[in-house]
Design a protein around this motif. Structure first.
Motif, short mmCIF file in Angstrom:
data_model
loop_
_atom_site.label_atom_id
_atom_site.label_comp_id
_atom_site.label_asym_id
_atom_site.label_seq_id
_atom_site.Cartn_x
_atom_site.Cartn_y
_atom_site.Cartn_z
N THR A 195 -57.78 6.68 -4.62
CA THR A 195 -59.28 6.40 -3.60
C THR A 195 -59.39 5.02 -3.53
OG1 THR A 195 -60.66 6.27 -5.60
CG2 THR A 195 -60.23 8.52 -4.27
N VAL A 196 -59.07 4.11 -4.14
CA VAL A 196 -59.03 2.58 -4.04
C VAL A 196 -57.74 2.05 -3.47
CG1 VAL A 196 -59.33 0.49 -5.27
CG2 VAL A 196 -60.65 2.39 -5.99
N ASP A 197 -56.67 2.16 -3.83
CA ASP A 197 -55.45 1.60 -3.38
C ASP A 197 -55.49 2.11 -1.79
OD1 ASP A 197 -55.20 0.68 -5.92
OD2 ASP A 197 -53.40 2.03 -6.46
N GLY A 227 -55.69 -2.67 1.28
CA GLY A 227 -54.76 -2.36 2.57
C GLY A 227 -53.26 -2.39 2.03
N ASP A 228 -52.34 -2.82 2.62
CA ASP A 228 -51.03 -2.89 2.47
C ASP A 228 -50.67 -3.91 1.49
OD1 ASP A 228 -51.39 -4.88 4.17
OD2 ASP A 228 -49.83 -4.24 5.54
N PRO A 254 -47.48 0.92 -8.64
CA PRO A 254 -48.37 0.41 -9.76
C PRO A 254 -48.71 1.30 -10.81
CG PRO A 254 -49.97 -0.05 -8.20
CD PRO A 254 -48.79 0.56 -7.35
N GLY A 255 -48.91 1.06 -12.03
CA GLY A 255 -49.56 1.82 -12.94
C GLY A 255 -51.13 1.60 -12.65
N ARG A 256 -51.99 2.13 -13.68
CA ARG A 256 -53.20 1.75 -13.59
C ARG A 256 -53.79 0.47 -14.27
NH1 ARG A 256 -56.03 7.36 -15.34
NH2 ARG A 256 -57.87 6.37 -14.28
N CYS A 257 -54.74 -0.06 -13.67
CA CYS A 257 -55.29 -1.26 -14.54
C CYS A 257 -56.87 -1.31 -14.06
CB CYS A 257 -54.52 -2.54 -14.03
SG CYS A 257 -55.38 -4.03 -14.86
#
Length: 240
Positions: free
Chosen positions: A159-161, A168-169, A132-135
């Motif tokens: 760091t979040v994803d 998680g997945d 994904p892009g950023r949101c």
């Protein structure tokens, strides 16, 4: 506005790429009549539900957030006001974050003391096979001017994803706010309001008159099913 005990859509105004279409006496669909949003776009949607009326806002398809040449992120701002005794159901199709996009989603929801709302948001982490892009999604809800829910989601940050404690997945995340006088404990009711947790979803009672359902999913179909399970569980918290 109210019309002889019913509801009448008094004002419906829009411009591409986000077009509004009346599809029922109390229903409006959002129709994408242009590509995007793309980086640099700023879309503003205002919803005003008059006292004593009801409105449902849906969409005909998912919103695909795309990259673009601008440095600034795209912005989708939704401002909704629900009057006394009114009801709003806001449940558009998912927002898909295409690779390379940068997006801000901002919701400002204002409820009267005895207004009722079901507000569902679903975000998909990219198209099939892509990251994904950023949101950055921000949700603020108040009841009679008092805070009910403040929530932030960040997607597309490594760091979040990459944390098993966050997404998680999962490939999709969503939430539903259900709120209104039916979720306000009656005088003298001492029952403890407990969270209800299922596989991939949780329904969490709020300090105010409402319940927040949160869910993760491997795809949009699973996410929607889990949110609906949570919405059903949230109904068990209603007092009337």
């Amino acid at each position: 506005m109210a019309d002889g005990g019913g509801t009448r859509l008094e004002t419906l105004r829009s411009d591409p790429p986000l077009t509004l279409r009346r599809t029922g006496p109390r229903r409006v669909h959002l129709v994408s009549t242009g590509a995007g949003p793309l980086r640099g776009d700023h879309l503003d949607l205002g919803v005003d539900v008059a006292p004593g009326t009801s409105l449902e806002v849906c969409s005909v398809a998912a919103t695909l957030v795309l990259p673009g040449l601008a440095e600034a992120p795209s912005v989708m701002l939704v401002r909704a006001r629900v009057g006394a005794g009114a009801t709003l159901r806001f449940s558009p199709e998912p927002t898909v974050l295409a690779a390379g996009c940068s997006h801000r989603l901002v919701v400002r929801l204002s409820l009267a003391e005895d207004a009722t709302v079901l507000w569902r948001e679903e975000i998909v982490f990219g198209r099939h096979g892509e990251r994904p892009g950023r949101c950055h999604a921000r949700f603020d809800a108040t009841v009679a001017g008092r805070p009910l829910l403040r929530q932030n989601l960040v997607i597309g940050e490594e760091t979040v994803d990459g944390s098993p404690a966050v997404y998680g997945d999962a490939r999709c995340v969503g939430s539903t706010l259900v709120a209104g006088p039916a979720w306000r404990p009656s005088a003298g009711d001492k029952r403890e309001r407990r969270a209800v947790v299922g596989e991939g979803w949780a329904a969490l009672p709020l300090a105010g008159p409402g319940v927040l359902v949160s869910a993760l999913g491997a795809d949009a179909v699973q996410l929607r099913r889990r949110l609906e399970h949570g919405e059903d569980a949230a109904a068990s918290h209603a007092t009337g």
